[in-house]
Design an enzyme around this catalytic site. Structure first.
Site, PDB file in Angstrom:
ATOM      1  N   LYS A  23      50.539  31.833 -32.414  1.00  0.00           N
ATOM      2  CA  LYS A  23      49.789  32.013 -33.657  1.00  0.00           C
ATOM      3  C   LYS A  23      50.684  32.637 -34.709  1.00  0.00           C
ATOM      4  CE  LYS A  23      45.734  34.303 -35.686  1.00  0.00           C
ATOM      5  NZ  LYS A  23      44.488  35.059 -35.420  1.00  0.00           N
ATOM      6  N   LYS A  83      51.480  36.126 -30.974  1.00  0.00           N
ATOM      7  CA  LYS A  83      51.165  36.061 -32.414  1.00  0.00           C
ATOM      8  C   LYS A  83      52.214  36.850 -33.180  1.00  0.00           C
ATOM      9  CE  LYS A  83      47.475  37.575 -35.591  1.00  0.00           C
ATOM     10  NZ  LYS A  83      46.102  38.124 -35.659  1.00  0.00           N
ATOM     11  N   ASP A 125      42.698  39.627 -30.572  1.00  0.00           N
ATOM     12  CA  ASP A 125      44.099  39.707 -30.983  1.00  0.00           C
ATOM     13  C   ASP A 125      44.518  41.169 -30.896  1.00  0.00           C
ATOM     14  OD1 ASP A 125      43.210  37.174 -31.755  1.00  0.00           O
ATOM     15  OD2 ASP A 125      44.417  37.148 -33.580  1.00  0.00           O
TER      16      ASP A 125
END
Length: 222
Positions: free
Chosen positions: A186, A156, A93
């Site tokens: 996400k 995300k 991430d």
């Protein structure tokens, strides 16, 4: 908007990255995180890169790059991501340069993501943290488009460390509409209840980053 009325505990667990990114986290706490993740049946754990390698049988291991500010040089983010994959991380991430997005320099955002994508190459899922609470709607859309163009697998919402806030249903819906199912979405940051999780899933989230996974899961039927 997706119908979440029939969501079960197992459905939601399969979407969770059980997360421990506190700077004071210890190896013992990471071990406890893994044990809890296996007990809860979540999809993945997410830990700081300095905690790798982590042995977590049956659970995907994720980590972060350029976290939490995103103000690292792209080559540093790439090197961090590459080392993490070499140490067993299956997912990374990364945080974009949020300032570049605020300034409207999406060529810089694109180049940043491409650098990390190339560093992780094949075999690692790349999620791109855009810090949505700090961006305008137009910047959220442009950042998501840059992530898709760069070959990311997910967009995300948040690090969970930005003072502007974490995941919000409006941003998730906008992100999901922009990527149109071609990338995952996400939601992370400040999700502490089953109701909040259900709202974000209804808005289009396909993965949840949670540090309070047990409390959230306890709100869904078995």
């Amino acid at each position: 908007m997706a119908d979440t009325s029939a969501l079960t505990r197992a459905d939601v667990a399969a979407m969770i990255d059980h997360t421990l990114l506190a700077p004071e986290a210890t190896p013992e706490q990471v071990a406890a995180l893994v044990a809890e993740a296996r007990e809860l049946g979540v999809y993945a754990i997410c830990v700081s890169p300095s905690m790798l390698p982590v042995r977590a049988p049956g659970v995907v291991v994720a980590t972060v790059a350029g976290f939490p500010s995103g103000k690292h040089h792209s080559l540093v983010k790439g090197a961090e991501a590459r080392l993490a994959v070499e140490q067993g991380a299956a997912e990374v991430d990364m945080v974009i340069d949020v300032g570049a997005a605020v300034a409207g320099d999406f060529n810089a955002v694109l180049a940043d993501i491409i650098t990390v994508r190339e560093a992780t190459a094949e075999g690692a899922v790349l999620k791109v943290i855009i810090e949505s609470a700090a961006l305008s709607d137009e910047a959220i859309v442009a950042a998501c488009r840059a992530a898709e163009q760069a070959g990311a697998d997910f967009v995300k919402t948040s690090t969970g460390f930005h003072p502007a806030g974490g995941a919000g249903a409006h941003a998730v819906r906008l992100m999901a509409d922009t990527v149109g199912g071609r990338l995952g979405v996400k939601a992370s940051g400040g999700i502490r209840t089953a109701a909040a999780a259900a709202e974000l899933i209804a808005a289009g989230a396909t993965r949840l980053g949670l540090s309070k996974s047990r409390a959230v899961l306890d709100g869904f039927p078995a």
